[in-house]
Design an enzyme around this catalytic site. Sequence first.
Site, PDB file in Angstrom:
ATOM      1  N   TYR B   8      37.935  33.798  29.339  1.00 29.71           N
ATOM      2  CA  TYR B   8      37.553  34.170  30.702  1.00 29.71           C
ATOM      3  C   TYR B   8      38.599  35.129  31.280  1.00 29.71           C
ATOM      4  CZ  TYR B   8      36.235  32.956  35.622  1.00 29.71           C
ATOM      5  OH  TYR B   8      35.835  32.955  36.937  1.00 29.71           O
ATOM      6  N   ASP B  32      32.356  30.031  44.454  1.00 26.10           N
ATOM      7  CA  ASP B  32      33.605  30.804  44.513  1.00 26.10           C
ATOM      8  C   ASP B  32      33.626  31.590  45.805  1.00 26.10           C
ATOM      9  OD1 ASP B  32      35.817  32.406  44.177  1.00 26.10           O
ATOM     10  OD2 ASP B  32      35.296  33.045  42.158  1.00 26.10           O
ATOM     11  N   ASP B  92      40.782  27.531  39.505  1.00 29.64           N
ATOM     12  CA  ASP B  92      39.383  27.432  39.070  1.00 29.64           C
ATOM     13  C   ASP B  92      39.207  26.159  38.249  1.00 29.64           C
ATOM     14  OD1 ASP B  92      38.933  29.874  40.252  1.00 29.64           O
ATOM     15  OD2 ASP B  92      38.175  30.858  38.449  1.00 29.64           O
TER      16      ASP B  92
END
Lengths: 116, 116
Positions: B8, B32, B92
């Site tokens: 990612y 997000d 995250d």
Amino acid sequence: MKAALRAYVDGFANGDAESVIALFAEDAVVEDPVGTPERHGLEEIGKFYRDAVESGAKLVLDGPPRGSHGNGAAMAFTIELPALNLTIKAVDVFTFNDAGEIVTMRAYWGPDDMTS
Amino acid sequence: MKAALRAYVDGFANGDAESVIALFAEDAVVEDPVGTPERHGLEEIGKFYRDAVESGAKLVLDGPPRGSHGNGAAMAFTIELPALNLTIKAVDVFTFNDAGEIVTMRAYWGPDDMTS
């Protein structure tokens, strides 16, 4: 929320489990690490943090705690357990109620996040 | 899971949005930042990541990604947006399905995690 996260780290630094436990709501849930059984309520959570603080665990932040646009916050840190000659790299994710109390804490770390 | 998290980060580094999107399940959900509307499914998620990568965003890890004892993983990093002269500090949090695909991504950052 960030003040609560800093108080959480400070509680470990000061060996003061009660100041950590005082951040949690009566019906809070702690899952540490994620994938293991949850601890429910202040009695189970209190025992967990008293044991952790008594073990001499200290938390060293990777960087500043993060907030959100909602009721969540998170921080990444290394747990140092000198008595066990062990470190654990974790990300803890918190949610808060309207009173500013922690209602959930979920700790992301796995077997390969431990080093001794 | 950690390999996916590193892929990612690498996808942003390489300006390769498709490699990031390929990590997600068909019915994945992205929030997000946390507290804003969720993006559902690969069409919405694809647009989100194509826009993000096209903006020139790069992710600089605070420390190594963390796993768990379950299907979750997390990482803390700084998002650098040179075109906007902006940085965002985020954590995250990801969950995965049995096929190793990301099914949820929730990004913890708030207004005061941005600096310009």
